[in-house]
Design a protein around this motif. Sequence first.
Motif, PDB file in Angstrom:
ATOM      1  N   SER A 176       0.843  -1.188   0.000  1.00 35.76           N
ATOM      2  CA  SER A 176       0.000   0.000   0.000  1.00 35.76           C
ATOM      3  C   SER A 176       0.879   1.239   0.000  1.00 35.76           C
ATOM      4  CB  SER A 176      -0.933   0.015   1.214  1.00 35.76           C
ATOM      5  OG  SER A 176      -1.846   1.090   1.131  1.00 35.76           O
ATOM      6  N   GLU A 201      -4.486   4.596  -1.119  1.00 34.33           N
ATOM      7  CA  GLU A 201      -5.100   3.698  -2.089  1.00 34.33           C
ATOM      8  C   GLU A 201      -5.566   2.450  -1.368  1.00 34.33           C
ATOM      9  OE1 GLU A 201      -1.944   2.975  -4.795  1.00 34.33           O
ATOM     10  OE2 GLU A 201      -0.837   1.672  -3.420  1.00 34.33           O
ATOM     11  N   LYS A 202      -6.415   1.673  -2.041  1.00 35.92           N
ATOM     12  CA  LYS A 202      -6.851   0.416  -1.449  1.00 35.92           C
ATOM     13  C   LYS A 202      -5.653  -0.521  -1.307  1.00 35.92           C
ATOM     14  CE  LYS A 202     -11.724   0.274  -2.780  1.00 35.92           C
ATOM     15  NZ  LYS A 202     -12.770  -0.503  -3.492  1.00 35.92           N
ATOM     16  N   PRO A 203      -5.442  -1.104  -0.137  1.00 34.89           N
ATOM     17  CA  PRO A 203      -4.260  -1.950   0.065  1.00 34.89           C
ATOM     18  C   PRO A 203      -4.429  -3.312  -0.600  1.00 34.89           C
ATOM     19  CG  PRO A 203      -5.610  -1.964   2.034  1.00 34.89           C
ATOM     20  CD  PRO A 203      -6.262  -0.999   1.099  1.00 34.89           C
ATOM     21  N   HIS A 204      -3.304  -3.900  -0.993  1.00 37.34           N
ATOM     22  CA  HIS A 204      -3.295  -5.286  -1.454  1.00 37.34           C
ATOM     23  C   HIS A 204      -2.898  -6.156  -0.266  1.00 37.34           C
ATOM     24  CE1 HIS A 204      -2.502  -8.890  -3.795  1.00 37.34           C
ATOM     25  NE2 HIS A 204      -1.312  -8.948  -3.218  1.00 37.34           N
ATOM     26  N   GLU A 228     -11.658  -9.204  -0.856  1.00 36.01           N
ATOM     27  CA  GLU A 228     -12.464  -8.005  -1.088  1.00 36.01           C
ATOM     28  C   GLU A 228     -13.049  -7.468   0.218  1.00 36.01           C
ATOM     29  OE1 GLU A 228     -12.710  -6.288  -3.836  1.00 36.01           O
ATOM     30  OE2 GLU A 228     -11.327  -7.703  -4.799  1.00 36.01           O
ATOM     31  N   LYS A 231     -10.253  -5.596   2.090  1.00 33.71           N
ATOM     32  CA  LYS A 231      -9.955  -4.320   1.433  1.00 33.71           C
ATOM     33  C   LYS A 231     -11.011  -3.275   1.754  1.00 33.71           C
ATOM     34  CE  LYS A 231      -7.263  -5.988  -2.519  1.00 33.71           C
ATOM     35  NZ  LYS A 231      -7.199  -6.103  -3.991  1.00 33.71           N
ATOM     36  N   LYS A 232     -12.295  -3.706   1.709  1.00 34.03           N
ATOM     37  CA  LYS A 232     -13.368  -2.764   1.989  1.00 34.03           C
ATOM     38  C   LYS A 232     -13.326  -2.291   3.432  1.00 34.03           C
ATOM     39  CE  LYS A 232     -16.643  -4.382  -1.514  1.00 34.03           C
ATOM     40  NZ  LYS A 232     -17.961  -5.045  -1.753  1.00 34.03           N
ATOM     41  N   GLN A 233     -13.028  -3.217   4.362  1.00 36.36           N
ATOM     42  CA  GLN A 233     -12.988  -2.849   5.771  1.00 36.36           C
ATOM     43  C   GLN A 233     -11.852  -1.873   6.053  1.00 36.36           C
ATOM     44  OE1 GLN A 233     -16.164  -3.753   7.024  1.00 36.36           O
ATOM     45  NE2 GLN A 233     -14.936  -3.957   8.857  1.00 36.36           N
ATOM     46  N   SER A 235     -10.316   0.036   3.865  1.00 34.56           N
ATOM     47  CA  SER A 235     -10.551   1.292   3.146  1.00 34.56           C
ATOM     48  C   SER A 235     -11.561   2.164   3.875  1.00 34.56           C
ATOM     49  CB  SER A 235     -11.048   0.990   1.733  1.00 34.56           C
ATOM     50  OG  SER A 235     -10.082   0.252   1.017  1.00 34.56           O
ATOM     51  N   SER A 236     -12.616   1.549   4.421  1.00 35.76           N
ATOM     52  CA  SER A 236     -13.631   2.335   5.123  1.00 35.76           C
ATOM     53  C   SER A 236     -13.097   2.954   6.400  1.00 35.76           C
ATOM     54  CB  SER A 236     -14.838   1.449   5.446  1.00 35.76           C
ATOM     55  OG  SER A 236     -14.470   0.414   6.343  1.00 35.76           O
ATOM     56  N   ILE A 239      -8.611   4.739   4.651  1.00 32.01           N
ATOM     57  CA  ILE A 239      -8.231   5.365   3.395  1.00 32.01           C
ATOM     58  C   ILE A 239      -8.513   6.861   3.484  1.00 32.01           C
ATOM     59  CG2 ILE A 239     -10.404   5.165   2.128  1.00 32.01           C
ATOM     60  CD1 ILE A 239      -8.653   4.118  -0.250  1.00 32.01           C
TER      61      ILE A 239
END
Length: 545
Positions: A176, A201-204, A228, A231-233, A235-236, A239
């Motif tokens: 990230s 950015e959204k982490p890998h 997924e 990533k959503k958790q 990012s929310s 991010i």
Amino acid sequence: MGFLSSFLGILGFGIGLPLGLLVGFFFFIYSKPNEAEDPIVRPLNELDTSALEDLLPEIPLWVKNPDFDRVDWLNKVILEMWPYLSKAITGMIRSTAQPIFSEYIGKFQIETIEFESLSLGNLPPLLYGLKAYETNEKELVMETPVRWAGNPNITLVIKLLSLRITVQLVDLQIFSTARIALKPLVPSFPCFSNIVVSLMEKPHVDFGMKILGGDLMSIPGLYRFVQETIKKQISSLYIWPKTLEVPILDPSTLAIKKPVGILRVNVVRAHKLLKKDLLGASDPYVKLSLTGEGLSAKKTTVKKKTLNPEWNENFKLVVKDPQSQVLRLQVFDWDKVGGHDRLGVQLIPLKLLTPYETKEFTLDLLKDTNISDSQDKKRRGQIEAELTFVPFKENNLKFSGPLVVYGRKESSDDKPSDDGALSGAGLLSVMLQGAEEVEGQSHNNPYALVLFRGERKKTKMIKRTRNPLWNDEFQFMLEEPPLHERIYVEVFSKRSRISFLSKESLGHVEINLSDVVSNGRINEKYHLINSKNGTIHVEMRWTTV
């Protein structure tokens, strides 16, 4: 027939296995290996588009972007510190996860959840470049791509219906780009009070999860769903512009406190003061000051030849901590020659006040501030004063009832209306942080002068520099918003020794205050008029009561 086929199968296996091993051994001994070919090396300009696209993500960001600096030295520092950093991080993970685990105890027949092992391994994350941002705020902002392909040992044990379930996290990878801000910068070590982290950015995130020895991520469709979801958790939560804030310094230890309100003081009168002059009565006046402030004391007018003076004079003082600050009232006898004799002193703690309520005080004057000193029993007269504490509107919810107790108001019924006597009043704070590229013809010892409504405020002088840092704040209490007014700031250079050219102007600027009133705060750098490249950094706040 069945017996014969079984017999032949066993016989074929017994003959074929040794024969196959013998043939394989001879091929291994007598066969010649192919010679390894040297890899083909080509310059980038000879590669096609698809080859470049495959290669570019692997190139460090400091190569692709000139704004990022190479930080191999920092990666070496992190490598040496990683055994200690990993222990500190795992300690934070345990303390953070414990309340989360506690929420699930008793639900879904879960009895206990605990870490069996928690280690981040011996491979630290790597930084692939570092970019520093310049802002006008008191902060240090950095951005860095982070990659971590670690070997952690994280094992979680869940006891469910007396069944012990082991969950192990393996092959963890996280890629990230993080933005790290150290803010605010303060004059206490380590010179910043918080670390604020956000992802750009959204982490890998990639990992394996073993439950009871089997890899859960090998189940078709589950791997992508878990990826997924994570990533959503993340990012929310983190991010940008959302952040994770890690406190470093206790706010109570910081030396900087912002104003929270205004103290209105009406010095009414005094009774039966001491007579200090041999001929005639005293000439009394009063000094007012708040503890914890380095500002000069305010003074009433001098009343000639009286021991019972009447003043009825109003003053306003800026309050930063009503829980600890004390108003000091000192009565002096004015003399033409020599020092002025002090007739008495008295202290009033601000925590005795209730916001927006005027409280009257009639106090016996004391010899000094040591109230327990009983040696001097001489009566020194009394002083009458009226005090009103008015919080700024942004701090209304902090004060409920007497100042000795802090609380939150559930409704706005107790707030003063905008039609009140102080509805348009407020505090204008002007912070001169510094200047850049100011250059004098004869010398460079810059200081700044602020002119507003006839008042003159001056910063300290910094010797032998073209980039002074003052960080001096000045305050102006106003009865109404300065919507159509300007404030004048000029930078001077002063020679440290006596000379005919002792002072010269390095540039000036006039700032319209309408933006400060509308926005509540501005923080800008202004180009100095009559200066080639000089700029001045000014921060202003307008706070209403």
